[in-house]
Design an enzyme around this catalytic site. Structure first.
Site: not given
Ligand SMILES: Nc1nc2c(ncn2[C@@H]2O[C@H](COP(=O)(O)OP(=O)(O)OP(=O)(O)O)[C@@H](O)[C@H]2O)c(=O)[nH]1
Ligand SMILES: [Zn+2]
Length: 198
Positions: A89-92, A130, A158, A160
């Site tokens: 995931c691009e956030h975490h 996603q 996920h 995260c």
């Protein structure tokens, strides 16, 4: 992706600033990057991330460039069901693990079936959300095979949300992108989703 040089051992050469970034992270997390068990870790982590993000080095459309004429007048849905994949995931930058089902209704050409999984991997091996992964896979097939319809459904967990944060292991995120007849025609949509097991 930055140009990657290979060393005499055939493995990617890791620039000092990348090694330094991982060392900083280890230190910040509370460990000592100079202790024996961690000395080689920055290099391993950097090379692992190159693998996780190998998709940046390719255009997934390349996998759809070789097509075949329909065999035996087959004009029904072609599907690859429950393809396991991993992304981040691009956030975490935490792992996303799941399965994807990809279907299309060919117009006049079919593609080697493994290529659908290759397209998935080309987009999955990047930093993703996603929703975008689902849409990119569908668009790539739509734009390159010009089929009557494309359907992509992804069900993934996920990291995260499991190893940190809300900590809800076992929760699946489900996303879908339907194009062409699978979007416009209710009977086609029901058929493809039923074949996928939804
Ligand atoms: N829509 C979507 N959200 C994602 C995906 N991967 C991770 N997220 C979410 O991205 C959000 C980032 O929210 P932020 O509030 O900026 O970050 P955070 O404080 O770490 O959030 P928490 O995860 O709730 O602790 C979180 O809700 C994640 O669950 C994805 O593929 N799609
Ligand atoms: Zn995340």
């Amino acid at each position: 992706m930055a140009k990657v040089e290979l060393g005499a051992d055939g493995k990617p050469v890791v620039p000092d600033e990348v090694l330094g970034a991982v060392r900083t992270l280890i230190e910040w997390a509370g460990d000592d990057p100079t202790r024996e068990g961690l000395v080689d870790t920055p290099r391993r982590v950097a090379r692992a991330w190159l693998e996780y993000c190998q998709g940046y080095a390719e255009d997934p459309a390349i996998h759809l460039s070789r097509t075949f004429e329909e065999v035996g007048g087959y004009d029904e849905i072609v599907m690859l069901r429950d393809i396991p994949f991993q992304s981040h995931c691009e956030h975490h930058m935490a792992p996303i693990t799941g399965k994807a089902s990809i279907a299309y209704l060919p117009r006049d050409r079919v593609v080697g079936i493994s290529k659908l999984a290759r397209v998935l991997n080309g987009f999955a091996r990047r930093l993703q959300v996603q929703e975008r992964l689902t849409a990119e896979v569908a668009k790539c097939i739509w734009d390159n095979l010009h089929p009557h319809g494309v359907a992509v459904v992804i069900d993934a967990q996920h990291g995260c949300m499991t190893g940190r944060g809300v900590r809800t292991p076992g929760v699946g995120m489900v996303t879908s992108r339907l194009l062409g007849c699978f979007l416009d025609d209710e009977r086609s949509r029901k058929e493809v989703l039923a074949l996928m097991g939804y």
